[in-house]
Enzyme design. Sequence first.
Site, PDB file in Angstrom:
ATOM      1  N   LYS A 170      -1.421  47.809 -44.458  1.00  0.00           N
ATOM      2  CA  LYS A 170      -1.738  47.837 -43.143  1.00  0.00           C
ATOM      3  C   LYS A 170      -2.660  48.957 -42.733  1.00  0.00           C
ATOM      4  O   LYS A 170      -2.936  49.798 -43.521  1.00  0.00           O
ATOM      5  CB  LYS A 170      -0.271  48.391 -42.282  1.00  0.00           C
ATOM      6  CG  LYS A 170       0.892  47.287 -42.051  1.00  0.00           C
ATOM      7  CD  LYS A 170       0.381  46.120 -41.278  1.00  0.00           C
ATOM      8  CE  LYS A 170       0.287  46.471 -39.774  1.00  0.00           C
ATOM      9  NZ  LYS A 170       1.408  46.721 -39.140  1.00  0.00           N
ATOM     10  N   HIS A 177      -9.188  33.973 -18.781  1.00  0.00           N
ATOM     11  CA  HIS A 177      -7.984  33.646 -19.189  1.00  0.00           C
ATOM     12  C   HIS A 177      -7.470  33.742 -20.736  1.00  0.00           C
ATOM     13  O   HIS A 177      -6.648  33.112 -21.173  1.00  0.00           O
ATOM     14  CB  HIS A 177      -7.483  31.967 -18.990  1.00  0.00           C
ATOM     15  CG  HIS A 177      -7.929  31.979 -17.354  1.00  0.00           C
ATOM     16  ND1 HIS A 177      -7.033  32.073 -16.397  1.00  0.00           N
ATOM     17  CD2 HIS A 177      -8.725  31.209 -16.974  1.00  0.00           C
ATOM     18  CE1 HIS A 177      -7.932  31.819 -15.107  1.00  0.00           C
ATOM     19  NE2 HIS A 177      -8.978  31.246 -15.389  1.00  0.00           N
ATOM     20  N   GLU A 185      -4.152  52.360 -29.484  1.00  0.00           N
ATOM     21  CA  GLU A 185      -2.906  52.314 -28.883  1.00  0.00           C
ATOM     22  C   GLU A 185      -2.511  53.558 -28.006  1.00  0.00           C
ATOM     23  O   GLU A 185      -2.081  53.346 -26.898  1.00  0.00           O
ATOM     24  CB  GLU A 185      -1.781  52.029 -29.819  1.00  0.00           C
ATOM     25  CG  GLU A 185      -1.942  50.789 -30.502  1.00  0.00           C
ATOM     26  CD  GLU A 185      -1.274  50.582 -31.906  1.00  0.00           C
ATOM     27  OE1 GLU A 185      -0.011  50.125 -31.810  1.00  0.00           O
ATOM     28  OE2 GLU A 185      -1.576  50.891 -32.970  1.00  0.00           O
ATOM     29  N   SER A 203       0.392  52.424 -42.820  1.00  0.00           N
ATOM     30  CA  SER A 203       1.839  52.322 -42.529  1.00  0.00           C
ATOM     31  C   SER A 203       2.644  52.820 -43.849  1.00  0.00           C
ATOM     32  O   SER A 203       2.057  53.031 -44.922  1.00  0.00           O
ATOM     33  CB  SER A 203       2.329  50.898 -42.535  1.00  0.00           C
ATOM     34  OG  SER A 203       3.501  50.548 -42.725  1.00  0.00           O
TER      35      SER A 203
END
Length: 508
Positions: free
Chosen positions: A306, A178, A313, A300
């Site tokens: 970043k 979980h 992704e 970024s």
Amino acid sequence: MNTEIDTGDRPADDAGEPSGEGLWGGRFRSGLHPAIHDFTNSLPFDRRLVRHDLVGSLAHARTLAETGVLEGEDARAVLRGLSALLEDVEAGEVRVPEGGSPDEDVHGWIERSLRERIGEPAGRLHTGRSRNDQTAVALRLWTRDALVRLAGAAAELCRAWIDEAEQHRETALPGYTHLQRAQPVTLAHHLLAHAWSVLEDGRRLRSVHDAAGVSPLGAGALAGTSHDVDPERTAELLGFEQGPHPNSLLAVADRDYVAEALFTASLLMTHLSRWAGEVVLWSSTEFGFLELDDSVAQGSSIMPQKKNPEAAEVLRGKAGRVAGRLSGFLHTLKGLPFAYNSDLQEDKEPLFDAMDTAEESLRAARVLARGVRWRPERMAEALRGGFLTATELADYLARRGVPFREAHEQVGRAVMEAESRGTELWELPLEVILEACPAAGEDVFEVLSPEAACRSHDTPGGPAPGRVAEQLEEARERVDELRTWSRERPEPPVVRFHRSGALLEGLA
Ligand code: ARG
């Protein structure tokens, strides 16, 4: 700017000669409307099948020559012509056009190219064959090659995970259920879980490869043929181990192997997306279990601090695309009558796209996996505060005769005490543990550390070092086996004949 709108209403009177480019046309008075030609034309995508279609044609021609349907000079001209065309295609000397061709598919292009090379005998190649069985042969051959490439790439990714696992047999981290910290495991154990998923995909790829090894040749358009075509022989020449298709109607309609290849690619991508999602999560500041090497992370354009896990992704995103290909193709198949229907022409683009996407994803995943820098210190921190060894304490008490339910209750009280003191279970003084768990002894501390918990979970497939060592060995064997299978696939016998110049051997 061209403002003229083509409504498609104009008759095709400028289309000239009846078309079909020699494949049909005898019963037609006028040509095909250019819009319909363009719309139904599969050459822009089935051109990828050119090698496989030539191989299928060589097997068909060689068999016809063996049975005497093709004779003497004609047989030799067809075989030499096909072989030379294949050689030129493989050498890049001849390219199938991407568009603007009069041919309606790659099969038409091949026949026309052969006619340009050898003249009239080219017209004899299609004896006892239809484009329906022909296209099915080419696509089966293509699919089998793609499955082999995928299996090889899957093996390489698994190897990268296993190499990392090897280095982290002792690195403990929380295992989750979980997405809540549950019980300690080792990083090796965790990475092997990913490897086993993809090794199973490898097994599936092989099994689809076997399932696709059935030859449609001899099925003709749908009802077989009266010519002496010897389907057993063409199957053998093409390396289709299962021989001719058992039913000619199904032979030309059967795309189950395409659906199976799509499913296998989808499931593989689903597995990659689970891992990719984990890379995203674990590289976050919140988790921090890993950092990505600069070579596999992106920055970024506005936020200088970043470092984004973009490859992971994109990998995760591609899984949706491949699943969509499977779903789309099942809808194409749904409700189609026997036997061949042109809807089936829509098999190629989804299959090509799914297999290409899966292959490039596997290759990118391997590079990404090699670019992961682990942070065991962050994993160790995460082992604190979650009371991950509470179950160990309950099990320990149960072993000392306390009913498990009662032990569960007692440990709950110990956890509450540790929480209120801001310490770990293993940092509690023995007296405090005894207050909550009177059956405990001095040896209780031996079960309370994460490392001890991993050690004691010695069931098959568990995190105990010996079990992980077993897994590592077995997984490595499976990887080697998959790699060898993928590298050592024999070429179809007819391709070997072609390469060694033996295509004409033994012919009358
Ligand atoms: N281009 C077709 C395909 O890709 C092959 C030809 C099928 N036969 C036919 N009569 N249209 O499936």
